[in-house]
Design an enzyme around this catalytic site. Structure first.
Site, PDB file in Angstrom:
ATOM      1  N   GLU A  42      -7.513   0.673  -4.581  1.00 44.32           N
ATOM      2  CA  GLU A  42      -7.404   0.470  -2.882  1.00 44.32           C
ATOM      3  C   GLU A  42      -8.676   0.091  -2.412  1.00 44.32           C
ATOM      4  O   GLU A  42      -8.626  -0.864  -1.725  1.00 44.32           O
ATOM      5  CB  GLU A  42      -6.871   1.726  -2.338  1.00 44.32           C
ATOM      6  CG  GLU A  42      -5.400   2.007  -2.343  1.00 44.32           C
ATOM      7  CD  GLU A  42      -4.799   3.574  -2.283  1.00 44.32           C
ATOM      8  OE1 GLU A  42      -5.655   4.318  -1.958  1.00 44.32           O
ATOM      9  OE2 GLU A  42      -3.743   3.908  -2.743  1.00 44.32           O
TER      10      GLU A  42
ATOM     11  N   LYS B  41       2.970  11.360  -3.351  1.00 49.91           N
ATOM     12  CA  LYS B  41       2.025  10.610  -4.421  1.00 49.91           C
ATOM     13  C   LYS B  41       1.255  11.637  -4.766  1.00 49.91           C
ATOM     14  O   LYS B  41       0.425  11.619  -5.703  1.00 49.91           O
ATOM     15  CB  LYS B  41       1.302   9.704  -3.245  1.00 49.91           C
ATOM     16  CG  LYS B  41       0.182   8.885  -4.070  1.00 49.91           C
ATOM     17  CD  LYS B  41      -0.491   8.157  -2.939  1.00 49.91           C
ATOM     18  CE  LYS B  41      -1.297   7.278  -3.579  1.00 49.91           C
ATOM     19  NZ  LYS B  41      -2.087   6.344  -2.498  1.00 49.91           N
TER      20      LYS B  41
ATOM     21  N   ASP C 225     -13.033   5.584   1.172  1.00 58.05           N
ATOM     22  CA  ASP C 225     -11.612   5.442   1.331  1.00 58.05           C
ATOM     23  C   ASP C 225     -10.878   6.937   1.448  1.00 58.05           C
ATOM     24  O   ASP C 225     -10.705   7.499   0.314  1.00 58.05           O
ATOM     25  CB  ASP C 225     -10.811   4.622   0.252  1.00 58.05           C
ATOM     26  CG  ASP C 225      -9.435   4.546   0.576  1.00 58.05           C
ATOM     27  OD1 ASP C 225      -8.818   5.228   1.554  1.00 58.05           O
ATOM     28  OD2 ASP C 225      -8.811   3.872  -0.078  1.00 58.05           O
TER      29      ASP C 225
ATOM     30  N   ASP D 205       0.824  -1.195  -0.223  1.00 56.12           N
ATOM     31  CA  ASP D 205       0.156   0.035   0.080  1.00 56.12           C
ATOM     32  C   ASP D 205       0.821   1.089   0.126  1.00 56.12           C
ATOM     33  O   ASP D 205       1.591   1.519   0.962  1.00 56.12           O
ATOM     34  CB  ASP D 205      -0.898  -0.042   1.387  1.00 56.12           C
ATOM     35  CG  ASP D 205      -1.631   1.326   1.458  1.00 56.12           C
ATOM     36  OD1 ASP D 205      -1.725   2.203   0.631  1.00 56.12           O
ATOM     37  OD2 ASP D 205      -2.394   1.445   2.504  1.00 56.12           O
TER      38      ASP D 205
END
Lengths: 638, 179
Positions: free
Chosen positions: A187, A88, A209, A25
């Site tokens: 994800e 990211k 999420d 992850d």
């Protein structure tokens, strides 16, 4: 010549060997690695017993290696320019996008031709891909050490709402880190896998999420081990970091200060984060901030905090509403709501989500770890450790793909929420008489105008024979693979002229750039590179040999003529011999030859699979010996 | 790849406009369990490629049979009727008038006192007209007579107009939601 060995029917030639694979992850704030051991999926800790790895990389001058994780994070406010936080958010993004994130980013960006800006550090210019690769490498090493062997590969998770450029950048980072990517997995889907297998639930799930920098909502249906994503949506630039920024802005407002220097900015954000964390368990947080010798003190109540962040949460709920609509599902038809991501710990997020779905959200599995756990389960399946597993994930593309047509308009070729893999063709024609070339501009997004969509790639189809306008027929084919990555081909049908691109988004890295970085990352030169290539080819050869041996043992006699069976078996033995050598080119050649020779056999096996699937029986119910080859159904035409 | 090209035969469903969508989904899942690239992730590259192609074909087949409009167009093309969009015109004057009126109504709905209710009303009207067209389309598609099939194509084009309108209504709804 030695006699060929043939295994007992139905038995694999080799005893079952557990292959080492991990799920990673790669988060905005924190990253994790997990694996399945003795049937249990769990995250792996570092030597100090810590599971989370802060996604922070600090670069040093000279020969000193980059620091990744906690120590880097602690140094962030002291050395903001060389310490890359939340990288990211820059993946697959151009300078303009990065600036529009609205943050006062404490970095020196260097603009490049490729589009993705580089970050200026004491260790030189670093692309966001390189920074991510450093994080991935740390995690892969942890997996390698914990499992005590070479990894066959990794499943790496990405936000479902990541576009083509962001996915490509992630895959490039893995390549740079020397990781074989088994699959890029969304994800929320990973989280659903972790929960679905835990509770063996059936029904329609909503996965909410909210990570540090990204928000995803996925609606999916679970039916006998098949996870079918119905729709997905979100915002790839919205997350818990925005809550920190809201607090930071409030503090500046209270202090009457307009802008801060980079170092102060980092310090203020650290303070904001700790205030946010305090307010997950308290009604009020005291805070103080020193600036230029001035000291400011204040308190932020939970109620005030909720007010500050509510607009951001509402933004997520709008995306939820749209996702439900796309899935053709009403909020009250959702049987379970699952919370993923550290930012779902914020009480007001939970309250509003519960209100929206009318359903108490699940968070039994640690929301920080659930994605990595799901990824590990999928990695275990993809590595081939569970040949009889029922589990299958059917995912979709999050954003529509299309082409530019006359007038700066976008013609959609593949709509969002289409299941992948997918291939779709559309025909276009010329605009002018005698036109001999056509510019193909590939775009991603939902809007009608080219300027409002993300430009992925441009290429040209040349050599169209001159014809009157409207007579040329150009077929453009879009292919999206199971990782959600796109390739486009254009072909003029009258003349057969063809042109194609692997869509390397403008914001990704060119193959040349990646090759150079891989070279750079090896301190030793050519020999190391050859050794690595040899190792890769050997692994690929082993994979082919093993797959073919077990396939031949299972179905060889039934599906092949004796001659063909002998030839294939001989081919397998040959490749095994070549593989022992050190010439990677020879091994590559051997793999190619044997793959080609076994093509037809593979196709026949696949047809068998189709026949069994349609007959409605589980594979284990069928006794192959009783099946006549003559009763192939009509659906299998040769 | 030797996989069946005809979508109806692929899913073992009768070649007709009415489709049992539950059965379609079930067969789709069963086939994906065998064909999806994830099943071949540890196999050779060539097998992986075959699986991607087979699985993409299956997804295209599902998308075609799931959508009533695409399904109708597909049935027509199986019967040899050219359904190319670029040749499409509707010459039915009354129908075109109706379309213009509906579009005006959409514009008005945006500024109505209760825009959501106005849009809902519009949607109901649209569904009524669609249901009629779909009914005649269903029986026309059973025929092999070129004249009847040409009428079917006409109806299909009209349904495509309605479909566009529906998308526009939804877009206006989204816009209003965001305010």
């Amino acid at each position: 010549m030695a006699l060929l060995q043939i295994a007992e029917p139905g038995q694999s030639a080799k005893p079952h060997q557990h292959k080492l694979a991990v799920g990673i992850d790669l988060g905005t704030t924190n990253s994790l690695v997990a694996t399945v051991r003795s049937g249990e999926a769990d995250t792996l800790a570092d030597v100090e017993g810590r599971h989370l790895l802060p996604s922070v990389v600090r670069y040093h001058g000279g020969d000193q290696a980059a620091e990744v994780g906690y120590s880097a994070r602690e140094a962030a406010s002291g050395d903001p320019l060389n310490t890359i936080v939340s990288v990211k958010r820059f993946m697959g993004r151009g300078l303009a996008d990065v600036k529009s994130l609205g943050d006062q980013l404490p970095y020196d960006f260097v603009e490049t031709d490729g589009g993705m800006p580089y970050l200026q550090t004491v260790a030189g210019e670093k692309s966001p891909v390189q920074v991510s690769a450093d994080i991935l490498k740390t995690l892969a090493d942890r997996g390698h050490e914990a499992l005590g062997g070479e990894l066959v590969g990794a499943v790496i998770t990405v936000p479902a709402y990541f576009d083509e450029a962001q996915r490509q950048a992630t895959k490039d980072a893995a390549k740079l880190a020397g990781i074989n990517v088994l699959r890029l997995l969304n994800e929320p889907t990973a989280a659903a896998v972790a929960y679905g297998l835990d509770s063996a639930a059936e029904g329609t799930f909503a996965i909410y999420d909210l990570g540090g920098g990204t928000f995803d909502i996925s609606i999916l249906r679970l039916n006998r081990g098949v996870f079918e994503v119905l729709s997905t949506g979100g915002d790839s630039a919205l997350g818990g970091d925005d809550f920190d920024h809201a607090i930071a802005e409030w503090v500046l407002q209270q202090m009457g200060v307009e802008q801060l220097a980079q170092q102060q900015q980092r310090r203020l954000l650290d303070l904001a984060r700790s205030v946010k964390e305090q307010l997950s368990g308290a009604d009020q947080a005291e805070l103080s901030f020193e600036l230029d010798g001035q000291s400011w003190q204040g308190a932020l109540s939970l109620e005030q905090f909720n007010g500050l962040i509510e607009p951001k949460i509402k933004q997520t709920l709008r995306a939820c509403r749209r996702a439900l609509k796309d899935a053709g599902v009403e909020a009250d038809q959702i049987s379970e709501v699952v919370m993923v991501g550290g930012s779902t710990r914020v009480p007001h997020v939970r309250t509003l989500v519960e209100k929206f779905f009318g359903n108490v959200p699940h968070s039994e599995i640690d929301p920080d770890r659930v994605v990595a756990i799901g990824a590990a389960i999928q990695a275990d399946v993809l590595a081939g450790n569970k040949p009889d597993a029922e589990m299958l994930l059917l995912d979709v593309i999050p954003l529509s793909l299309g082409l530019e047509t006359m007038g700066g308009l976008v013609e959609k070729v593949i709509d969002r929420n289409t299941p992948i893999p997918v291939a779709r063709a559309q025909e276009f024609t010329t605009y002018k008489d005698g036109q001999t070339a056509m510019a193909i501009h590939v775009l991603q997004g939902e809007r009608e105008l080219v300027d409002d969509c993300r430009s992925l790639s441009r290429f040209e189809l040349r050599g169209i024979p001159p014809m009157a306008s409207g007579n040329a027929k150009v077929r453009v084919t879009f292919q999206v693979d199971a990782d959600g990555l796109l390739a486009v081909t254009a072909r003029e049908l009258n003349s057969g002229v063809e042109s194609s691109v692997e869509v390397k988004p403008s914001y990704g890295l060119s193959d040349g750039e990646i090759a150079r970085m891989i070279q750079d990352s090896f301190s030793h030169a050519q020999e190391d590179h050859d050794a690595r290539t040899l190792r890769e080819q050997q692994v690929e050869a082993d994979r082919l040999v093993e797959a073919l041996e077990s396939a031949l043992a299972a179905d060889g006699e039934r599906l092949l003529h004796a001659d063909d069976l002998a030839a294939l078996s001989q081919g397998v033995e040959q490749l095994k011999r070549v593989r022992q050598g050190t010439d990677h080119k020879l091994i590559a050649k051997g793999i190619e030859v044997l793959s080609a020779a076994s093509d037809e056999f593979a196709a026949r096996r696949m047809d068998e699979g189709v026949r069994q699937a349609l007959s409605g029986h589980a594979v284990d119910e069928l006794n192959p010996d009783e099946q006549e080859l003559s009763d192939l159904p009509d659906c299998l035409k040769k | 790849m030797a996989i069946e090209q005809n979508y109806f035969i692929l899913f073992e469903l009768p070649q007709q406009y009415q489709v049992d969508t539950a059965l379609l989904s079930e067969r789709y899942r069963a086939l994906q369990k065998t064909l999806h690239p994830d099943r071949y992730a540890h196999k050779s590259e060539r097998e992986q490629l075959q699986a991607v192609q087979a699985s993409a074909h299956l997804n295209e087949a599902l998308a075609t049979l799931k959508s009533p409009l695409r399904r109708a167009a597909y049935l027509l093309s199986l019967k040899g009727v050219d359904t190319d969009v670029s040749h499409q015109t509707v010459s039915d004057g009354a129908f075109l008038m109706q379309q213009m009126m509906l579009r005006e109504q959409l514009d008005d709905a945006r500024h109505a006192d209760d825009p959501f209710e106005a849009l809902e009303e519009l949607l109901e009207q649209l569904q009524g007209s669609e249901a009629e067209l779909q009914q005649s389309l269903e029986s026309q598609l059973q025929s092999d007579d070129p004249a009847v099939l040409s009428d079917a194509l006409d109806n299909l084009r009209k349904l495509q107009f309605f479909d566009k309108l529906r998308h526009e209504i939804e877009r206006v709804e989204d816009e209003l939601d965001d305010l």
